[in-house]
Design an enzyme around this catalytic site. Structure first.
Site, short mmCIF file in Angstrom:
data_model
loop_
_atom_site.label_atom_id
_atom_site.label_comp_id
_atom_site.label_asym_id
_atom_site.label_seq_id
_atom_site.Cartn_x
_atom_site.Cartn_y
_atom_site.Cartn_z
CE LYS A 94 -3.67 -2.59 2.54
NZ LYS A 94 -4.51 -2.48 3.65
CE1 TYR A 153 -8.80 -3.82 1.12
CE2 TYR A 153 -7.90 -1.69 0.13
CZ TYR A 153 -7.76 -2.61 0.79
OH TYR A 153 -6.59 -3.07 1.25
CG ASN A 177 -3.16 -2.81 7.35
OD1 ASN A 177 -3.05 -2.58 6.35
ND2 ASN A 177 -4.23 -3.52 7.66
CD GLU A 224 -8.18 -9.23 -3.89
OE1 GLU A 224 -9.03 -8.92 -2.79
OE2 GLU A 224 -7.11 -9.61 -3.50
CG HIS A 244 -4.89 -6.44 -0.38
ND1 HIS A 244 -6.04 -6.50 0.13
CD2 HIS A 244 -4.68 -7.11 -1.53
CE1 HIS A 244 -6.77 -7.47 -0.56
NE2 HIS A 244 -6.04 -7.79 -1.57
P1 GTP Z 1 -6.35 -6.13 3.43
O1 GTP Z 1 -5.39 -7.49 2.94
O2 GTP Z 1 -5.88 -4.71 3.20
O3 GTP Z 1 -7.78 -6.54 2.64
O4 GTP Z 1 -6.84 -6.49 4.74
P2 GTP Z 1 -7.49 -7.68 5.74
O5 GTP Z 1 -8.07 -8.78 4.63
O6 GTP Z 1 -6.45 -8.38 6.83
O7 GTP Z 1 -8.82 -6.81 6.13
P3 GTP Z 1 -10.13 -6.38 5.74
O8 GTP Z 1 -10.15 -6.96 4.33
O9 GTP Z 1 -11.22 -6.76 6.63
O10 GTP Z 1 -9.88 -4.81 5.57
C1 GTP Z 1 -9.16 -4.30 4.81
C2 GTP Z 1 -8.44 -3.03 5.24
O11 GTP Z 1 -9.34 -1.98 5.47
C3 GTP Z 1 -7.54 -3.24 6.21
O12 GTP Z 1 -6.43 -3.72 5.80
C4 GTP Z 1 -7.28 -2.19 7.00
O13 GTP Z 1 -6.38 -1.24 6.22
C5 GTP Z 1 -8.71 -1.35 6.75
N1 GTP Z 1 -9.36 -1.48 7.82
C6 GTP Z 1 -10.07 -2.80 8.42
N2 GTP Z 1 -10.64 -2.59 9.41
C7 GTP Z 1 -10.69 -1.15 9.78
C8 GTP Z 1 -10.95 -0.45 10.86
O14 GTP Z 1 -11.64 -0.70 11.94
N3 GTP Z 1 -10.51 0.93 10.98
C9 GTP Z 1 -9.72 1.38 9.90
N4 GTP Z 1 -9.53 2.64 9.87
N5 GTP Z 1 -9.48 0.53 8.77
C10 GTP Z 1 -9.82 -0.76 8.82
MG MG Z 2 -9.22 -8.22 3.07
#
Ligand code: GTP
Ligand code: MG
Length: 151
Positions: free
Chosen positions: A9, A49, A112, A126, A115
């Protein structure tokens, strides 16, 4: 062999963590089959997303994701979808184990740094969203017989 979509990212790119992150996948034994650097539009971020569009953080998430260059990659290997997620660590870096990418290199959930596809269906979708078929390179690496064994 299985393939997964991995993106570094904008925060990971700006913090100079491209090679650090790539080396963890490479040294594990996974094979890079596609890569590009690109600044996603907000519209594209929303497509990427789309599963999260009802979440409160969706708009901010897509703003951050489209705020600068992203390294988009496809990695290949046995079990790469699930194990890639293990290398990445839990979504919230406060909960990611030390030794994982997020555990070692990130602090808050909104930054974080990486992805990874969360399953076979999302991996396929994707990869198709980010790459044209001809951008995926089919090749065998010399390491494969040592990684997997032959006969
Ligand atoms: P990705 O690999 O980026 O898809 O992350 P993930 O699969 O571990 O988590 P998810 O798909 O549920 O969420 C996608 C992204 O949204 C996360 O990587 C975070 O950057 C963001 N995100 C998830 N939960 C939160 C939250 O509670 N607050 C905020 N600000 N961002 C969040
Ligand atoms: Mg995810």
């Amino acid at each position: 062999l299985e393939r997964t979509f991995i993106a570094i990212k904008p925060d990971g790119v700006q913090r100079g963590l491209i090679s650090e992150i790539m080396s963890r996948f490479e040294r594990k034994g996974f094979k890079l089959v596609a890569i590009k650097i690109t600044v996603p539009s907000k519209d594209f971020a929303q497509k990427h997303y789309h599963d999260l569009k009802t979440r409160a953080f969706f708009d901010v998430l897509c703003d951050v994701f489209s705020s600068g260059p992203v390294i988009a990659m496809v990695w290949e290997g046995e079990g790469v979808i699930k194990y890639g997620r293990k290398l990445i660590g839990a979504t919230d870096p406060q909960k990611s184990e030390p030794g994982t990418i997020r555990g070692d290199l990130a602090v808050v959930v909104g930054r974080n740094i990486i992805h990874g596809s969360d399953g076979p269906e999302t991996a396929k979708d994707e990869i198709n969203l980010w790459f044209k078929p001809e951008e995926l390179v089919n090749y065998s690496s010399n390491a494969e017989k040592w990684l997997y064994g032959v006969n």
